[in-house]
Design a protein around this motif. Sequence first.
Motif, PDB file in Angstrom:
ATOM      1  N   ASP A  39       1.075  -6.931   2.583  1.00  0.00           N
ATOM      2  CA  ASP A  39      -0.341  -6.620   2.387  1.00  0.00           C
ATOM      3  C   ASP A  39      -0.511  -5.365   1.547  1.00  0.00           C
ATOM      4  N   GLU A  40       0.292  -4.355   1.854  1.00  0.00           N
ATOM      5  CA  GLU A  40       0.244  -3.106   1.096  1.00  0.00           C
ATOM      6  C   GLU A  40       0.612  -3.346  -0.367  1.00  0.00           C
ATOM      7  N   GLY A  41       1.628  -4.177  -0.582  1.00  0.00           N
ATOM      8  CA  GLY A  41       2.064  -4.494  -1.943  1.00  0.00           C
ATOM      9  C   GLY A  41       1.022  -5.263  -2.732  1.00  0.00           C
ATOM     10  N   SER A  88      12.070  -1.887  -7.889  1.00  0.00           N
ATOM     11  CA  SER A  88      10.898  -2.755  -8.012  1.00  0.00           C
ATOM     12  C   SER A  88      10.480  -3.378  -6.680  1.00  0.00           C
ATOM     13  N   ALA A  89      11.206  -3.111  -5.606  1.00  0.00           N
ATOM     14  CA  ALA A  89      10.870  -3.668  -4.289  1.00  0.00           C
ATOM     15  C   ALA A  89       9.517  -3.147  -3.817  1.00  0.00           C
ATOM     16  N   VAL A  90       8.844  -3.940  -2.973  1.00  0.00           N
ATOM     17  CA  VAL A  90       7.532  -3.540  -2.468  1.00  0.00           C
ATOM     18  C   VAL A  90       7.625  -2.575  -1.298  1.00  0.00           C
ATOM     19  N   GLY A  91       8.818  -2.401  -0.743  1.00  0.00           N
ATOM     20  CA  GLY A  91       8.944  -1.483   0.370  1.00  0.00           C
ATOM     21  C   GLY A  91      10.325  -1.499   0.976  1.00  0.00           C
ATOM     22  N   GLY A 126      -5.015  -6.090   7.932  1.00  0.00           N
ATOM     23  CA  GLY A 126      -5.904  -7.089   8.494  1.00  0.00           C
ATOM     24  C   GLY A 126      -6.600  -7.959   7.464  1.00  0.00           C
ATOM     25  N   GLU A 127      -6.474  -7.666   6.163  1.00  0.00           N
ATOM     26  CA  GLU A 127      -7.151  -8.442   5.127  1.00  0.00           C
ATOM     27  C   GLU A 127      -6.312  -9.576   4.602  1.00  0.00           C
ATOM     28  N   GLY A 128      -4.991  -9.555   4.782  1.00  0.00           N
ATOM     29  CA  GLY A 128      -4.042 -10.348   4.158  1.00  0.00           C
ATOM     30  C   GLY A 128      -4.057 -11.754   4.025  1.00  0.00           C
TER      31      GLY A 128
END
Length: 128
Positions: A118-120, A98-101, A126-128
Amino acid sequence: MVRCLIVDDCLHFLTAARDLLEREGVDVVGVASTGAEAAERIEELRPEVVLLDIELGAENGVEIADRFRRDATGEPPPTILISARAEQDCAHLIAACSAVGFLSKTCLSAAAIRALLDEGRGNRPGEG
């Protein structure tokens, strides 16, 4: 500033990682060396992200990450698995978790943590 908990059974790594991340603007709110200690720290400190070693002594970091998610009273913080091993060596474990990365310990940085978070969240860089 990202609030982070580091979970690893190697005191040398905990110290080095904390120093590195704090220099890069991460607020390391605590450290833990076991799954039980990490669960207590999560409840107590409410970090925004948990860095969790895959090989935590006799414990399995993947199972601990899944337990954090399963046993959380609210929304658990995202977990990023870390290891001294290369990602391809751990790919089967990472995919089932279940980890995001995942971050290799040699690639650990504030920027890498933020990128995974940010990906998760579904953000573009850059949006984070």
